[in-house]
Write a protein that holds these residues in place. Structure first.
Motif, PDB file in Angstrom:
ATOM      1  N   LYS A 162       0.983  -1.077   0.098  1.00 33.09           N
ATOM      2  CA  LYS A 162       0.103  -0.117   0.088  1.00 33.09           C
ATOM      3  C   LYS A 162       0.857   1.219  -0.035  1.00 33.09           C
ATOM      4  N   CYS A 163       2.283   1.082   0.196  1.00 35.43           N
ATOM      5  CA  CYS A 163       2.973   2.275  -0.153  1.00 35.43           C
ATOM      6  C   CYS A 163       3.223   2.867  -1.463  1.00 35.43           C
ATOM      7  N   ASN A 164       3.317   3.968  -1.486  1.00 34.15           N
ATOM      8  CA  ASN A 164       3.817   4.722  -2.902  1.00 34.15           C
ATOM      9  C   ASN A 164       5.373   4.466  -2.956  1.00 34.15           C
ATOM     10  N   VAL A 165       5.912   3.405  -3.949  1.00 35.67           N
ATOM     11  CA  VAL A 165       7.263   3.346  -4.038  1.00 35.67           C
ATOM     12  C   VAL A 165       7.573   3.526  -5.479  1.00 35.67           C
ATOM     13  N   ALA A 166       8.314   4.638  -5.737  1.00 31.87           N
ATOM     14  CA  ALA A 166       8.644   5.016  -7.006  1.00 31.87           C
ATOM     15  C   ALA A 166       9.888   4.380  -7.577  1.00 31.87           C
ATOM     16  N   ALA A 167       9.805   3.691  -8.643  1.00 27.57           N
ATOM     17  CA  ALA A 167      10.695   3.178  -9.251  1.00 27.57           C
ATOM     18  C   ALA A 167      11.627   3.997  -9.874  1.00 27.57           C
ATOM     19  N   GLY A 168      12.746   3.750 -10.120  1.00 27.78           N
ATOM     20  CA  GLY A 168      13.879   4.585 -10.923  1.00 27.78           C
ATOM     21  C   GLY A 168      14.573   5.521 -10.011  1.00 27.78           C
ATOM     22  N   ASP A 169      14.183   6.640  -9.550  1.00 29.47           N
ATOM     23  CA  ASP A 169      14.560   7.794  -8.890  1.00 29.47           C
ATOM     24  C   ASP A 169      16.074   7.972  -9.851  1.00 29.47           C
ATOM     25  N   LEU A 170      15.951   8.227 -11.195  1.00 31.34           N
ATOM     26  CA  LEU A 170      17.083   8.362 -12.018  1.00 31.34           C
ATOM     27  C   LEU A 170      17.317   9.928 -12.101  1.00 31.34           C
ATOM     28  N   LEU A 171      18.875   9.787 -12.263  1.00 27.44           N
ATOM     29  CA  LEU A 171      19.057  11.122 -12.506  1.00 27.44           C
ATOM     30  C   LEU A 171      19.303  11.555 -14.211  1.00 27.44           C
ATOM     31  N   ASP A 172      19.063  12.534 -14.575  1.00 29.31           N
ATOM     32  CA  ASP A 172      18.825  12.845 -15.980  1.00 29.31           C
ATOM     33  C   ASP A 172      20.244  12.987 -16.824  1.00 29.31           C
ATOM     34  N   TRP A 173      21.076  12.137 -16.362  1.00 31.14           N
ATOM     35  CA  TRP A 173      22.417  11.750 -17.126  1.00 31.14           C
ATOM     36  C   TRP A 173      22.029  11.280 -18.525  1.00 31.14           C
ATOM     37  N   ASP A 174      23.065  11.490 -19.552  1.00 25.88           N
ATOM     38  CA  ASP A 174      22.896  10.740 -20.861  1.00 25.88           C
ATOM     39  C   ASP A 174      22.876   9.360 -20.675  1.00 25.88           C
ATOM     40  N   ASN A 175      23.276   8.617 -19.510  1.00 25.11           N
ATOM     41  CA  ASN A 175      22.921   7.289 -19.551  1.00 25.11           C
ATOM     42  C   ASN A 175      21.623   6.781 -19.021  1.00 25.11           C
ATOM     43  N   ILE A 176      20.843   7.590 -18.830  1.00 23.28           N
ATOM     44  CA  ILE A 176      19.302   7.410 -18.160  1.00 23.28           C
ATOM     45  C   ILE A 176      18.874   6.421 -19.105  1.00 23.28           C
ATOM     46  N   VAL A 177      18.774   6.357 -20.427  1.00 20.31           N
ATOM     47  CA  VAL A 177      17.891   5.344 -21.317  1.00 20.31           C
ATOM     48  C   VAL A 177      18.534   4.041 -21.203  1.00 20.31           C
ATOM     49  N   ARG A 178      19.908   4.057 -21.471  1.00 23.60           N
ATOM     50  CA  ARG A 178      20.766   2.890 -21.593  1.00 23.60           C
ATOM     51  C   ARG A 178      20.425   1.986 -19.963  1.00 23.60           C
TER      52      ARG A 178
END
Length: 326
Positions: free
Chosen positions: A150-166
């Motif tokens: 029931k918690c809100n767990v956010a996947a990712g938490d990624l920085l918008d570096w150039d490696n984000i898609v890879r």
């Protein structure tokens, strides 16, 4: 009296009609006593702590509990992000799935009223031990979902570096189920800046489904990476921060970082306020945005930018200057 005056001025106003809810990330608990924070009535706040904070007593737990008490006292909803342990020699060591899950269970038992989480702060950043281990980062998300559905767990938490898609493509196959909540830190999109069509924020929206939280962003005033930045450039980026968040109705929360500059002149600084508590140009952008969205009166706008007072914290009070500045 100042706090009471601010509350009375703002009380009759309608809530904001942004497509997102506004929050702030800040490690210093003094924010919760600032009359400007109280007047803004921000809905959300964010804090970063060690993944094993509930597994062992110490300074990390004390800082967390002081901060959580401030959030609870002011009615702000906390988002807690986990990161590496502060134990000696543990900086680059990732916990096992079982250890992470045990510590998270301990966290839930100690603080059952906290429901919003980032499993690992900026997991794709080279300063994090998850940088080369996206499968392990995915495991931490899976552990949280298993412990608290029931918690809100956010996947990712990624920085918008150039490696984000890879990095995303190495991370996503190891997530259980289909996450409907993701998070990003889009400092580069905001400060470089990038056009919307080329932004990492838009790319992550295209790769995912459901909601996206921007859990850290701001106009940067000072950083080793951003050497040419200053307060006025940060104010322009702060306006862009709001504009970018309006681009998609799927962006449901926006957390700026940070409330106030630290005393250390060499530390990261993206604060709305200077270390002595005085307002920066970026703060006035925030006030303008709030005024527009809440349709504030002139008196309410002026009340959000009061003169310095003893109620405003000075982060340098009692702190000796660095050796090079003495």
């Amino acid at each position: 009296m100042l706090v009471l005056a601010l509350v009375l001025v703002l009380a009759p106003q309608a809530r904001a009609d942004w497509p997102f809810e506004l929050g702030i990330g800040e490690q210093q608990p003094q924010m919760f006593d600032d009359p400007r924070f109280l007047a803004l009535e921000l809905e959300h706040v964010r804090f970063v702590t060690a993944y094993d904070v509930a597994c062992r007593a110490g300074a990390d737990r004390g800082s967390l509990e002081t901060w959580l008490a401030g959030a609870r006292r002011t009615g702000a909803r906390p988002l807690v992000a986990f990161s590496f342990s502060s134990r000696a020699g543990a900086r680059w060591k990732l916990p096992s799935y079982r250890t992470f899950m045990r510590c998270f269970r301990g966290f839930r038992a100690r603080y059952p009223w906290v429901h919003d989480f980032n499993p690992w702060n900026e997991a794709n950043h080279s300063s994090q031990p998850t940088f080369r281990h996206p499968q392990k980062a995915a495991g931490f998300y899976n552990a949280m979902r298993r412990v608290c559905r029931k918690c809100n767990v956010a996947a990712g938490d990624l920085l918008d570096w150039d490696n984000i898609v890879r990095w995303y493509h190495r991370y996503r196959p190891h997530l259980r189920g289909r996450p409907r909540l993701w998070s990003i830190h889009n400092y580069i999109d905001v400060n470089r800046p990038r056009r919307w069509r080329a932004s990492a924020t838009r790319k992550l929206l295209g790769l995912t489904r459901g909601e996206l939280w921007i859990t850290e962003t701001a106009g940067v005033v000072r950083s080793r990476r951003y050497t040419k930045y200053d307060e006025h450039r940060a104010a322009v980026a702060t306006r862009r921060m709001f504009d970018l968040a309006r681009r998609s109705p799927r962006i449901s929360r926006l957390y700026a970082y940070q409330w106030q500059a630290p005393c250390d002149p060499y530390a990261w600084d993206s604060g709305w306020l200077r270390s002595n508590g005085s307002a920066r140009p970026g703060w006035r952008v925030v006030v303008e945005e709030m005024a527009r969205e809440l349709r504030l009166s002139r008196a309410a706008i002026e009340a959000l930018d009061p003169p310095l007072s003893p109620a405003m914290h000075d982060t340098c009070e009692g702190v000796p200057p660095p050796a090079g500045l003495q």
